[in-house]
Design a protein around this motif. Structure first.
Motif, PDB file in Angstrom:
ATOM      1  N   GLY A  19      41.864  37.895  68.381  1.00  0.00           N
ATOM      2  CA  GLY A  19      42.973  37.720  67.447  1.00  0.00           C
ATOM      3  C   GLY A  19      42.543  37.717  65.998  1.00  0.00           C
ATOM      4  N   ARG A  20      41.401  38.371  65.714  1.00  0.00           N
ATOM      5  CA  ARG A  20      40.821  38.356  64.363  1.00  0.00           C
ATOM      6  C   ARG A  20      40.490  39.774  63.895  1.00  0.00           C
ATOM      7  N   LEU A  21      40.748  40.019  62.619  1.00  0.00           N
ATOM      8  CA  LEU A  21      40.364  41.286  61.991  1.00  0.00           C
ATOM      9  C   LEU A  21      39.933  41.028  60.553  1.00  0.00           C
ATOM     10  N   ARG A  22      39.016  41.837  60.090  1.00  0.00           N
ATOM     11  CA  ARG A  22      38.624  41.777  58.684  1.00  0.00           C
ATOM     12  C   ARG A  22      39.734  42.373  57.823  1.00  0.00           C
ATOM     13  N   ALA A  23      39.730  41.969  56.576  1.00  0.00           N
ATOM     14  CA  ALA A  23      40.773  42.413  55.650  1.00  0.00           C
ATOM     15  C   ALA A  23      40.811  43.929  55.529  1.00  0.00           C
ATOM     16  N   TYR A  24      39.656  44.588  55.486  1.00  0.00           N
ATOM     17  CA  TYR A  24      39.667  46.043  55.342  1.00  0.00           C
ATOM     18  C   TYR A  24      40.328  46.716  56.550  1.00  0.00           C
ATOM     19  N   GLN A  25      40.204  46.108  57.737  1.00  0.00           N
ATOM     20  CA  GLN A  25      40.865  46.666  58.916  1.00  0.00           C
ATOM     21  C   GLN A  25      42.382  46.513  58.802  1.00  0.00           C
ATOM     22  N   LEU A  26      42.830  45.391  58.293  1.00  0.00           N
ATOM     23  CA  LEU A  26      44.268  45.187  58.091  1.00  0.00           C
ATOM     24  C   LEU A  26      44.798  46.082  56.976  1.00  0.00           C
ATOM     25  N   SER A  27      43.974  46.366  56.018  1.00  0.00           N
ATOM     26  CA  SER A  27      44.362  47.284  54.943  1.00  0.00           C
ATOM     27  C   SER A  27      44.644  48.670  55.509  1.00  0.00           C
ATOM     28  N   GLU A  28      43.856  49.092  56.495  1.00  0.00           N
ATOM     29  CA  GLU A  28      44.092  50.383  57.142  1.00  0.00           C
ATOM     30  C   GLU A  28      45.406  50.381  57.909  1.00  0.00           C
ATOM     31  N   HIS A  63      47.368  38.985  48.650  1.00  0.00           N
ATOM     32  CA  HIS A  63      48.552  38.162  48.369  1.00  0.00           C
ATOM     33  C   HIS A  63      49.457  38.044  49.601  1.00  0.00           C
ATOM     34  N   HIS A  64      49.594  39.144  50.344  1.00  0.00           N
ATOM     35  CA  HIS A  64      50.442  39.102  51.534  1.00  0.00           C
ATOM     36  C   HIS A  64      49.831  38.184  52.593  1.00  0.00           C
ATOM     37  N   LEU A  65      48.536  38.283  52.802  1.00  0.00           N
ATOM     38  CA  LEU A  65      47.871  37.410  53.775  1.00  0.00           C
ATOM     39  C   LEU A  65      47.988  35.951  53.360  1.00  0.00           C
ATOM     40  N   ARG A  66      47.897  35.688  52.061  1.00  0.00           N
ATOM     41  CA  ARG A  66      48.046  34.325  51.574  1.00  0.00           C
ATOM     42  C   ARG A  66      49.443  33.786  51.907  1.00  0.00           C
ATOM     43  N   ARG A  67      50.473  34.603  51.653  1.00  0.00           N
ATOM     44  CA  ARG A  67      51.845  34.167  51.959  1.00  0.00           C
ATOM     45  C   ARG A  67      52.031  33.942  53.465  1.00  0.00           C
ATOM     46  N   MET A  68      51.450  34.810  54.283  1.00  0.00           N
ATOM     47  CA  MET A  68      51.559  34.633  55.737  1.00  0.00           C
ATOM     48  C   MET A  68      50.811  33.383  56.185  1.00  0.00           C
ATOM     49  N   SER A  69      49.707  33.077  55.525  1.00  0.00           N
ATOM     50  CA  SER A  69      48.935  31.872  55.843  1.00  0.00           C
ATOM     51  C   SER A  69      49.743  30.625  55.509  1.00  0.00           C
ATOM     52  N   VAL A  70      50.407  30.618  54.361  1.00  0.00           N
ATOM     53  CA  VAL A  70      51.253  29.490  53.965  1.00  0.00           C
ATOM     54  C   VAL A  70      52.367  29.271  54.983  1.00  0.00           C
ATOM     55  N   THR A 126      45.496  32.439  59.791  1.00  0.00           N
ATOM     56  CA  THR A 126      44.541  31.722  58.952  1.00  0.00           C
ATOM     57  C   THR A 126      43.626  32.746  58.325  1.00  0.00           C
ATOM     58  N   ARG A 127      43.058  32.361  57.208  1.00  0.00           N
ATOM     59  CA  ARG A 127      42.080  33.224  56.532  1.00  0.00           C
ATOM     60  C   ARG A 127      40.743  32.508  56.555  1.00  0.00           C
ATOM     61  N   GLU A 128      39.744  33.232  57.019  1.00  0.00           N
ATOM     62  CA  GLU A 128      38.431  32.640  57.207  1.00  0.00           C
ATOM     63  C   GLU A 128      37.375  33.563  56.628  1.00  0.00           C
ATOM     64  N   ARG A 166      31.401  36.655  52.254  1.00  0.00           N
ATOM     65  CA  ARG A 166      32.295  37.426  51.365  1.00  0.00           C
ATOM     66  C   ARG A 166      33.354  38.185  52.151  1.00  0.00           C
ATOM     67  N   ALA A 167      33.153  38.355  53.439  1.00  0.00           N
ATOM     68  CA  ALA A 167      34.079  39.140  54.263  1.00  0.00           C
ATOM     69  C   ALA A 167      35.255  38.270  54.702  1.00  0.00           C
ATOM     70  N   ALA A 168      36.422  38.612  54.208  1.00  0.00           N
ATOM     71  CA  ALA A 168      37.627  37.872  54.584  1.00  0.00           C
ATOM     72  C   ALA A 168      38.089  38.319  55.963  1.00  0.00           C
ATOM     73  N   VAL A 169      38.414  37.340  56.786  1.00  0.00           N
ATOM     74  CA  VAL A 169      38.886  37.595  58.142  1.00  0.00           C
ATOM     75  C   VAL A 169      40.216  36.870  58.318  1.00  0.00           C
ATOM     76  N   ALA A 170      41.173  37.572  58.893  1.00  0.00           N
ATOM     77  CA  ALA A 170      42.458  36.957  59.234  1.00  0.00           C
ATOM     78  C   ALA A 170      42.475  36.715  60.737  1.00  0.00           C
ATOM     79  N   ALA A 171      42.998  35.561  61.120  1.00  0.00           N
ATOM     80  CA  ALA A 171      43.098  35.198  62.537  1.00  0.00           C
ATOM     81  C   ALA A 171      44.524  34.748  62.813  1.00  0.00           C
TER      82      ALA A 171
END
Length: 155
Positions: free
Chosen positions: A54-63, A74-81, A86-88, A95-100
């Motif tokens: 259930g995790r992907l790096r930010a560049y993968q989500l950008s694709e 900014h979108h990931l931040r709003r979804m996290s709120v 979560t952002r890890e 330095r690699a942002a991961v969304a879970a």
């Protein structure tokens, strides 16, 4: 010149353009109303749901979203709120942002998928007979091949 669009081709383009714009506008609006998810929310949550762990790096989500880095951040931040993800940071690369995806995000996408599919069936698939569905598939694949060929030759 010879490369312009004549009246017959203009009618094809106008019908295609109007159909896709109205379809996506309507689908986006009803998805937001019924589930509280925007199209980017939906795409991100679906990608996370289907990703290992259930995790992907930010560049993968950008694709997935075609968002540039700042907009995605900014979108990931709003979804996290909202508790959808979560952002890890990766242990091996802080330095690699991961969304879970969170349990709330999983519940949201699980509820949204059948609603979205119901609308796709009603507004697109039920409007076409089997021959039209086959033709639409062929047309879509031909256009996608052309776009991929153009992209590959531009690189």
């Amino acid at each position: 010149m010879g490369n312009g669009i004549d009246d017959g081709d203009r009618a094809v383009w106008d019908a295609f353009f109007a159909m896709q714009m109205d379809f996506w506008r309507h689908l986006s609006r009803i998805l937001q109303t019924e589930t509280g998810l925007s199209e980017p929310d939906y795409a991100i949550l679906l990608a996370l749901r289907d990703a290992p762990g259930g995790r992907l790096r930010a560049y993968q989500l950008s694709e997935v979203t075609d968002f540039e880095k700042s907009r995605l951040h900014h979108h990931l931040r709003r979804m996290s709120v909202r508790g959808l993800l979560t952002r890890e940071s990766e242990a091996d690369d802080p330095r690699a942002a991961v969304a879970a995806i969170t349990p709330e995000g999983t519940a949201a996408i699980t509820a949204a998928v059948p609603k979205r599919e119901e609308h796709i069936r009603r507004w697109l698939l039920d409007a076409l007979d089997d021959g039209q569905k086959a033709a639409l598939t062929d047309i879509s694949e031909a256009v996608l091949r052309g776009l991929k060929d153009k992209t590959a030759s531009a690189e």
